[in-house]
Design a protein around this motif. Structure first.
Motif, mmCIF file in Angstrom:
data_model
loop_
_atom_site.group_PDB
_atom_site.id
_atom_site.type_symbol
_atom_site.label_atom_id
_atom_site.label_comp_id
_atom_site.label_asym_id
_atom_site.label_seq_id
_atom_site.Cartn_x
_atom_site.Cartn_y
_atom_site.Cartn_z
ATOM 1 N N ILE A 41 -14.052 -0.243 5.772
ATOM 2 C CA ILE A 41 -12.818 -0.883 6.236
ATOM 3 C C ILE A 41 -12.867 -1.084 7.744
ATOM 4 O O ILE A 41 -12.491 -2.140 8.266
ATOM 5 N N LEU A 42 -13.338 -0.062 8.451
ATOM 6 C CA LEU A 42 -13.465 -0.152 9.907
ATOM 7 C C LEU A 42 -14.404 -1.284 10.303
ATOM 8 O O LEU A 42 -14.088 -2.098 11.181
ATOM 9 N N ALA A 43 -15.559 -1.368 9.634
ATOM 10 C CA ALA A 43 -16.534 -2.410 9.956
ATOM 11 C C ALA A 43 -15.974 -3.803 9.673
ATOM 12 O O ALA A 43 -16.168 -4.740 10.466
ATOM 13 N N LEU A 44 -15.271 -3.957 8.556
ATOM 14 C CA LEU A 44 -14.698 -5.254 8.215
ATOM 15 C C LEU A 44 -13.642 -5.675 9.230
ATOM 16 O O LEU A 44 -13.580 -6.845 9.640
ATOM 17 N N ALA A 45 -12.808 -4.723 9.638
ATOM 18 C CA ALA A 45 -11.757 -5.042 10.606
ATOM 19 C C ALA A 45 -12.353 -5.492 11.930
ATOM 20 O O ALA A 45 -11.924 -6.490 12.526
ATOM 21 N N ILE A 46 -13.366 -4.774 12.410
ATOM 22 C CA ILE A 46 -13.993 -5.130 13.683
ATOM 23 C C ILE A 46 -14.753 -6.447 13.541
ATOM 24 O O ILE A 46 -14.785 -7.270 14.462
ATOM 25 N N ALA A 86 0.826 -1.209 0.000
ATOM 26 C CA ALA A 86 0.000 0.000 0.000
ATOM 27 C C ALA A 86 0.860 1.259 0.000
ATOM 28 O O ALA A 86 0.559 2.234 -0.698
ATOM 29 N N LEU A 87 1.953 1.231 0.772
ATOM 30 C CA LEU A 87 2.840 2.393 0.826
ATOM 31 C C LEU A 87 3.524 2.612 -0.524
ATOM 32 O O LEU A 87 3.650 3.758 -0.988
ATOM 33 N N ALA A 88 3.960 1.518 -1.154
ATOM 34 C CA ALA A 88 4.592 1.636 -2.470
ATOM 35 C C ALA A 88 3.610 2.230 -3.488
ATOM 36 O O ALA A 88 3.973 3.086 -4.303
ATOM 37 N N LEU A 89 2.354 1.781 -3.421
ATOM 38 C CA LEU A 89 1.333 2.304 -4.330
ATOM 39 C C LEU A 89 1.074 3.782 -4.061
ATOM 40 O O LEU A 89 0.940 4.586 -4.987
ATOM 41 N N TYR A 90 1.020 4.151 -2.775
ATOM 42 C CA TYR A 90 0.774 5.552 -2.405
ATOM 43 C C TYR A 90 1.889 6.456 -2.896
ATOM 44 O O TYR A 90 1.644 7.495 -3.518
ATOM 45 N N LEU A 91 3.130 6.048 -2.653
ATOM 46 C CA LEU A 91 4.259 6.869 -3.077
ATOM 47 C C LEU A 91 4.364 6.913 -4.600
ATOM 48 O O LEU A 91 4.808 7.919 -5.171
ATOM 49 N N GLY A 92 3.943 5.829 -5.240
ATOM 50 C CA GLY A 92 3.993 5.798 -6.693
ATOM 51 C C GLY A 92 2.936 6.671 -7.351
ATOM 52 O O GLY A 92 3.126 7.154 -8.476
ATOM 53 N N THR A 93 1.820 6.885 -6.675
ATOM 54 C CA THR A 93 0.732 7.691 -7.247
ATOM 55 C C THR A 93 0.756 9.141 -6.779
ATOM 56 O O THR A 93 0.067 9.985 -7.358
ATOM 57 N N THR A 137 -2.469 4.814 5.520
ATOM 58 C CA THR A 137 -1.991 4.727 4.138
ATOM 59 C C THR A 137 -3.163 4.576 3.176
ATOM 60 O O THR A 137 -3.195 5.200 2.103
ATOM 61 N N ILE A 138 -4.147 3.767 3.551
ATOM 62 C CA ILE A 138 -5.346 3.614 2.725
ATOM 63 C C ILE A 138 -6.084 4.950 2.605
ATOM 64 O O ILE A 138 -6.545 5.334 1.537
ATOM 65 N N SER A 139 -6.166 5.655 3.717
ATOM 66 C CA SER A 139 -6.827 6.966 3.729
ATOM 67 C C SER A 139 -6.131 7.927 2.775
ATOM 68 O O SER A 139 -6.762 8.656 2.016
ATOM 69 N N ALA A 140 -4.783 7.924 2.828
ATOM 70 C CA ALA A 140 -4.012 8.794 1.945
ATOM 71 C C ALA A 140 -4.180 8.375 0.491
ATOM 72 O O ALA A 140 -4.257 9.220 -0.407
ATOM 73 N N LEU A 141 -4.231 7.079 0.237
ATOM 74 C CA LEU A 141 -4.427 6.578 -1.125
ATOM 75 C C LEU A 141 -5.754 7.055 -1.704
ATOM 76 O O LEU A 141 -5.832 7.445 -2.875
ATOM 77 N N MET A 142 -6.793 7.009 -0.885
ATOM 78 C CA MET A 142 -8.117 7.423 -1.360
ATOM 79 C C MET A 142 -8.129 8.899 -1.745
ATOM 80 O O MET A 142 -8.824 9.307 -2.668
ATOM 81 N N PHE A 143 -7.332 9.692 -1.058
ATOM 82 C CA PHE A 143 -7.291 11.131 -1.337
ATOM 83 C C PHE A 143 -6.791 11.404 -2.752
ATOM 84 O O PHE A 143 -7.233 12.328 -3.420
ATOM 85 N N PHE A 144 -5.830 10.564 -3.208
ATOM 86 C CA PHE A 144 -5.262 10.774 -4.537
ATOM 87 C C PHE A 144 -5.823 9.810 -5.582
ATOM 88 O O PHE A 144 -5.339 9.759 -6.707
ATOM 89 N N SER A 145 -6.848 9.050 -5.218
ATOM 90 C CA SER A 145 -7.387 8.050 -6.134
ATOM 91 C C SER A 145 -8.451 8.602 -7.073
ATOM 92 O O SER A 145 -8.885 7.919 -7.997
#
Length: 325
Positions: free
Chosen positions: A301-306, A25-32, A279-287
């Motif tokens: 995501i929160l509901a799935l994790a819980i 996820a971090l690699a994808l974020y930095l790449g985008t 990281t997911i939150s940051a990815l969504m900002f630039f998606s």
């Protein structure tokens, strides 16, 4: 790879999966990201992730002993507004103010632990009540956002050293200087023993009451650290920051392989889970995702994790019931 590390990775595959997912996820974020993997981008990312990581650490200690602390966000907010009054001025005043803020967090955690242990209340009930109290005190201390955190100190804690974000240095320091030594101590082992089976821990001579109070004290201390760090990032105090952090802290530890049933997981896993969420939150900002849809995805995501954590608890209960029959 040493046998110790092999055993660690095989012992909690969910934590290993979380680490791999974070790297991807971090690699994808930095790449985008339009600016790429610059020091500025990494520092902003690290600061935001560290805020949640500190609250996730607080939640981890409560969950480790089969608790759930719904007051970590409120303690964080209370410590943040206290910091906005005290963490400024001379070096001595900064030291006094910072120590006072951490003591406030520690005291809140101890109060939670004492109420749970000696009041014989379920942690989720007790901390729901204390969250309202701590949140109310925070609003009384700082009715509207404001105050000042020392700008020079805030810069030192939120920028970088030779291109490495200070936030990551802080996280590494907590792991290396606090967590790794702690888990090898008698208290650290007692935390896991109490979470795995309170009755068995008591029969083996573990001071279960003291251990549970100690776990919630650590939860309060780390929530206090989180509140202080929010002050470094924003340089102000805000009594309304707590609720989102409380819910996300639960999701973070589950994503990091910490079992809500207690006794399983590590502080490192809680940190990884927090970094994943941010990281997911940051990815969504630039998606290119519409801004109104982002809270929905984050909530999903929160509901799935819980749900994953809740299913783990239910599986354990079903196994116990089958065994008792």
């Amino acid at each position: 790879m040493s046998n110790a590390w092999s055993d660690r990775l095989l012992g909690n595959p969910r934590e290993l999966f979380a680490a791999v997912f974070l790297a991807m996820a971090l690699a994808l974020y930095l790449g985008t990201h339009p600016s790429g993997a610059s020091t500025y981008v990494l520092t902003i990312w690290a600061n935001q992730a560290t805020l949640l990581a500190l609250v996730a650490m607080a939640q981890f200690f409560a969950v480790l002993v089969r608790g759930l602390d719904l007051s970590v966000g409120a303690i964080m907010a209370l410590c943040n507004v206290v910091a906005s009054h005290l963490v400024s001025g001379s070096a001595l005043e900064l030291a006094f103010g910072s120590a006072t803020v951490l003591l406030v967090g520690l005291a809140c955690g101890i109060v939670n632990g004492v109420i749970i242990v000696y009041g014989r209340l379920q942690p989720i009930v007790a901390t729901l009540a204390t969250a309202a109290i701590y949140g109310g005190i925070a609003l009384w201390v700082r009715p509207t956002p404001g105050g000042i955190i020392d700008y020079d100190l805030a810069d030192r804690m939120t920028l970088d050293v030779a291109g490495v974000p200070v936030a990551l240095i802080i996280i590494a320091g907590i792991v290396l200087l606090f967590w790794l030594p702690l888990k090898r101590t008698g208290f650290g082992l007692s935390l896991y023993a109490t979470g795995s089976s309170e009755q068995a821990a008591w029969q083996s001579g573990t001071p279960v009451a003291a251990v549970r109070i100690g776990a919630f004290a650590l939860a309060g201390l780390f929530a206090g650290l989180a509140g202080t760090y929010v002050g470094f990032v924003t340089t102000t105090g805000d009594a309304g920051i707590g609720p989102n952090f409380t819910l996300n802290s639960i999701a973070a530890i589950v994503l990091g392989g910490v079992a809500l049933r207690g006794g399983v997981g590590s502080l490192i896993g809680a940190i990884i889970g927090a970094f994943i969420l941010k990281t997911i939150s940051a990815l969504m900002f630039f998606s290119g995702l519409p801004p109104l849809a982002q809270p929905f995805v984050e909530g999903l995501i929160l509901a799935l994790a819980i749900a994953i954590g809740g299913a783990d608890v239910l599986r354990l209960r079903n196994r116990l019931e089958a065994f008792e029959r």
